[in-house]
Design an enzyme around this catalytic site. Structure first.
Site, PDB file in Angstrom:
ATOM      1  N   LYS A 115      17.113   5.781  31.157  1.00  0.00           N
ATOM      2  CA  LYS A 115      17.049   6.409  29.830  1.00  0.00           C
ATOM      3  C   LYS A 115      15.716   6.145  29.154  1.00  0.00           C
ATOM      4  O   LYS A 115      15.235   6.986  28.402  1.00  0.00           O
ATOM      5  CB  LYS A 115      18.219   5.957  28.955  1.00  0.00           C
ATOM      6  CG  LYS A 115      19.536   6.552  29.433  1.00  0.00           C
ATOM      7  CD  LYS A 115      20.533   6.820  28.339  1.00  0.00           C
ATOM      8  CE  LYS A 115      21.665   7.669  28.898  1.00  0.00           C
ATOM      9  NZ  LYS A 115      22.841   7.750  28.080  1.00  0.00           N
TER      10      LYS A 115
ATOM     11  N   LYS B  75      22.910  12.416  39.004  1.00  0.00           N
ATOM     12  CA  LYS B  75      24.250  12.457  38.408  1.00  0.00           C
ATOM     13  C   LYS B  75      24.382  13.637  37.443  1.00  0.00           C
ATOM     14  O   LYS B  75      23.425  13.969  36.741  1.00  0.00           O
ATOM     15  CB  LYS B  75      24.454  11.143  37.632  1.00  0.00           C
ATOM     16  CG  LYS B  75      25.833  10.940  37.086  1.00  0.00           C
ATOM     17  CD  LYS B  75      25.906   9.694  36.199  1.00  0.00           C
ATOM     18  CE  LYS B  75      25.415   9.973  34.803  1.00  0.00           C
ATOM     19  NZ  LYS B  75      26.082   9.219  33.742  1.00  0.00           N
TER      20      LYS B  75
ATOM     21  N   LYS C  36      26.021  14.955  30.617  1.00  0.00           N
ATOM     22  CA  LYS C  36      26.225  15.888  29.507  1.00  0.00           C
ATOM     23  C   LYS C  36      24.936  16.167  28.739  1.00  0.00           C
ATOM     24  O   LYS C  36      24.823  17.190  28.087  1.00  0.00           O
ATOM     25  CB  LYS C  36      27.348  15.407  28.583  1.00  0.00           C
ATOM     26  CG  LYS C  36      27.129  14.062  27.934  1.00  0.00           C
ATOM     27  CD  LYS C  36      28.248  13.755  26.955  1.00  0.00           C
ATOM     28  CE  LYS C  36      29.144  12.625  27.400  1.00  0.00           C
ATOM     29  NZ  LYS C  36      28.482  11.321  27.456  1.00  0.00           N
TER      30      LYS C  36
HETATM   31  N1  AQP Z   1      28.644  12.543  36.801  1.00  0.00           N
HETATM   32  C1  AQP Z   1      29.618  11.675  36.612  1.00  0.00           C
HETATM   33  N2  AQP Z   1      30.510  11.428  37.595  1.00  0.00           N
HETATM   34  C2  AQP Z   1      31.527  10.552  37.399  1.00  0.00           C
HETATM   35  N3  AQP Z   1      31.720   9.882  36.230  1.00  0.00           N
HETATM   36  C3  AQP Z   1      30.855  10.112  35.232  1.00  0.00           C
HETATM   37  N4  AQP Z   1      30.764   9.642  33.974  1.00  0.00           N
HETATM   38  C4  AQP Z   1      29.696  10.182  33.352  1.00  0.00           C
HETATM   39  N5  AQP Z   1      29.083  11.044  34.191  1.00  0.00           N
HETATM   40  C5  AQP Z   1      29.768  11.022  35.362  1.00  0.00           C
HETATM   41  C6  AQP Z   1      31.708   8.699  33.398  1.00  0.00           C
HETATM   42  O1  AQP Z   1      32.145   9.229  32.154  1.00  0.00           O
HETATM   43  C7  AQP Z   1      32.424   8.135  31.272  1.00  0.00           C
HETATM   44  C8  AQP Z   1      31.788   8.378  29.955  1.00  0.00           C
HETATM   45  O2  AQP Z   1      30.388   8.324  30.101  1.00  0.00           O
HETATM   46  P1  AQP Z   1      29.511   8.067  28.812  1.00  0.00           P
HETATM   47  O3  AQP Z   1      29.684   9.185  27.886  1.00  0.00           O
HETATM   48  O4  AQP Z   1      29.823   6.737  28.244  1.00  0.00           O
HETATM   49  O5  AQP Z   1      28.041   7.971  29.298  1.00  0.00           O
HETATM   50  P2  AQP Z   1      27.313   8.296  30.598  1.00  0.00           P
HETATM   51  O6  AQP Z   1      27.882   7.542  31.746  1.00  0.00           O
HETATM   52  O7  AQP Z   1      25.849   8.077  30.321  1.00  0.00           O
HETATM   53  O8  AQP Z   1      27.646   9.853  30.758  1.00  0.00           O
HETATM   54  P3  AQP Z   1      26.696  11.083  30.693  1.00  0.00           P
HETATM   55  O9  AQP Z   1      27.552  12.301  30.791  1.00  0.00           O
HETATM   56  O10 AQP Z   1      25.602  10.924  31.701  1.00  0.00           O
HETATM   57  O11 AQP Z   1      26.123  10.996  29.215  1.00  0.00           O
HETATM   58  P4  AQP Z   1      24.627  11.050  28.702  1.00  0.00           P
HETATM   59  O12 AQP Z   1      24.048  12.304  29.270  1.00  0.00           O
HETATM   60  O13 AQP Z   1      24.730  11.059  27.216  1.00  0.00           O
HETATM   61  O14 AQP Z   1      23.966   9.805  29.213  1.00  0.00           O
HETATM   62  C9  AQP Z   1      31.958   6.863  31.969  1.00  0.00           C
HETATM   63  O15 AQP Z   1      33.079   6.214  32.525  1.00  0.00           O
HETATM   64  C10 AQP Z   1      31.049   7.373  33.048  1.00  0.00           C
HETATM   65  O16 AQP Z   1      31.012   6.509  34.162  1.00  0.00           O
END
Ligand code: AQP
Length: 333
Positions: A115, A197, A200
């Site tokens: 990040k 990965k 969002k």
């Molecule tokens: N691609 C993924 N595959 C499986 N699990 C995923 N998670 C996120 N992306 C995937 C799981 O979703 C939960 C919530 O995630 P988060 O919102 O706390 O943050 P993150 O892991 O950083 O998810 P994002 O979507 O990638 O958000 P941004 O883009 O804001 O950083 C967690 O259990 C995560 O493992």
């Protein structure tokens, strides 16, 4: 433990529209713990501000994420569903845990490295101490299990280290939590770059399937998914795009990789992509319908938010004041 029941805790950031990665890696699995565990599921808005957010969008997504929790099958009568910033103990415990977390440990977190590379103009201290706030989220509820995607495993491991360090000084303070990572949905990859990965906050919306995408959009996105020049639908090293699609198909149908390979033997990538899009859209349709009903009644949603925060605060307060006493903070009532 909560009233003799083991505790499950997890959270999702309202930092973008939720993706099928969030759904398959986390949300879809949350409700399977409801019978066996006391569950606390939180919309982690304080985590989301480690990256700049547009206030109106953050507000909208906070409501939407809570509505999606319920739409995905979490009954607010059985599960404590709430918003992180409504329970101030999360931030208070995070400060204390900061004093039990080493700079070197935080420097090793891969999410911080990723990040800070992505947001080079805003490498704030919150981004660095994000895992400490996450440890606080988990430890406040004396959590036994944390259902997460594999990307969060490192953070849960750090949480365990912090809890063990505190427990060595102040015995029996925290339950040591276990991460629970589902076998199939553990890491859903981007449709545009299957080495990355699915996230969002990805700027390329074609790389991401959102839970609330309509059927046509879902099918269009899968049709455009990056694959390879080979023609075989087979799970194998080097076939990251196809592996990801097989994995997504497996998550939605419950079929094994071998069953999927047999089902699509002799068929082309076009047919397979179409089938993945179909099963994904069909599985999400009832979630979307429930989501729309729930979001239609914002007042009822706010009532749930408030009720959830009160339930969570009750438990969080107990843990925080127990630690404050152990630390030597004066308690005046
Ligand atoms: N691609 C993924 N595959 C499986 N699990 C995923 N998670 C996120 N992306 C995937 C799981 O979703 C939960 C919530 O995630 P988060 O919102 O706390 O943050 P993150 O892991 O950083 O998810 P994002 O979507 O990638 O958000 P941004 O883009 O804001 O950083 C967690 O259990 C995560 O493992």
């Amino acid at each position: 433990m909560f009233n003799g029941q083991k505790v499950s805790f997890s959270g999702i950031q309202p930092s973008g529209n939720l993706t099928i990665g969030n759904y398959l890696g986390a949300l879809k699995n949350f409700s399977s713990y409801s019978e066996q565990y006391k569950c606390f599921y939180c919309v982690v808005d304080s985590h989301a501000i480690t990256v700049r957010q547009v206030p109106a969008e953050l507000r909208r997504r906070t409501y939407e994420t809570l509505a999606l929790y319920m739409a995905a099958g979490l009954d607010p009568e059985k599960n404590t569903l709430y918003v992180q910033s409504h329970v101030h103990e999360h931030a208070e415990l995070a400060w204390i845990l900061n004093c039990f977390t080493m700079f070197g440990e935080l420097s090793r977190m891969t999410q911080f490295k990723d990040k800070s590379a992505k947001h080079a103009d805003n490498i704030n201290a919150g981004l660095f101490t994000y895992p400490v706030l996450m440890a606080s989220d988990i430890l406040l509820y004396q959590t036994d299990v944390v259902p997460v995607g594999v990307d969060q495993k490192q953070h849960v491991e750090l949480c365990r280290d912090i809890a063990e360090r505190v427990n060595q000084i102040y015995p029996d303070m925290f339950t040591i939590p276990e991460p629970i990572i589902s076998t199939t949905g553990r890491k859903i990859m981007s449709l545009a770059d299957p080495m990355k990965k699915m996230s969002k906050s990805d700027e390329n919306t074609n790389a991401v399937v959102y839970i609330l995408d309509d059927k046509d959009t879902i099918i269009r996105k899968f049709k455009r998914a990056v694959t390879d020049s080979d023609m075989e639908i087979r799970y194998a090293e080097g076939k990251d795009g196809i592996n990801n699609l097989i994995n997504i198909y497996a998550c939605f149908t419950g079929k094994s990789n071998e069953e999927i390979e047999r089902e699509f033997a002799g068929k082309g990538y076009g047919d397979f992509k179409m089938a993945v899009g179909e099963v994904c859209a069909d599985a999400l349709a009832p979630v979307q319908a429930r989501f729309n009903e729930i979001l239609d009644d914002k007042t009822a949603l706010e009532v749930q938010m408030k009720k959830g925060a009160e339930e969570a605060s009750y438990v969080a307060r107990r843990t925080l004041s127990k630690l404050q006493k152990k630390l030597g903070f004066v308690q005046v009532r």
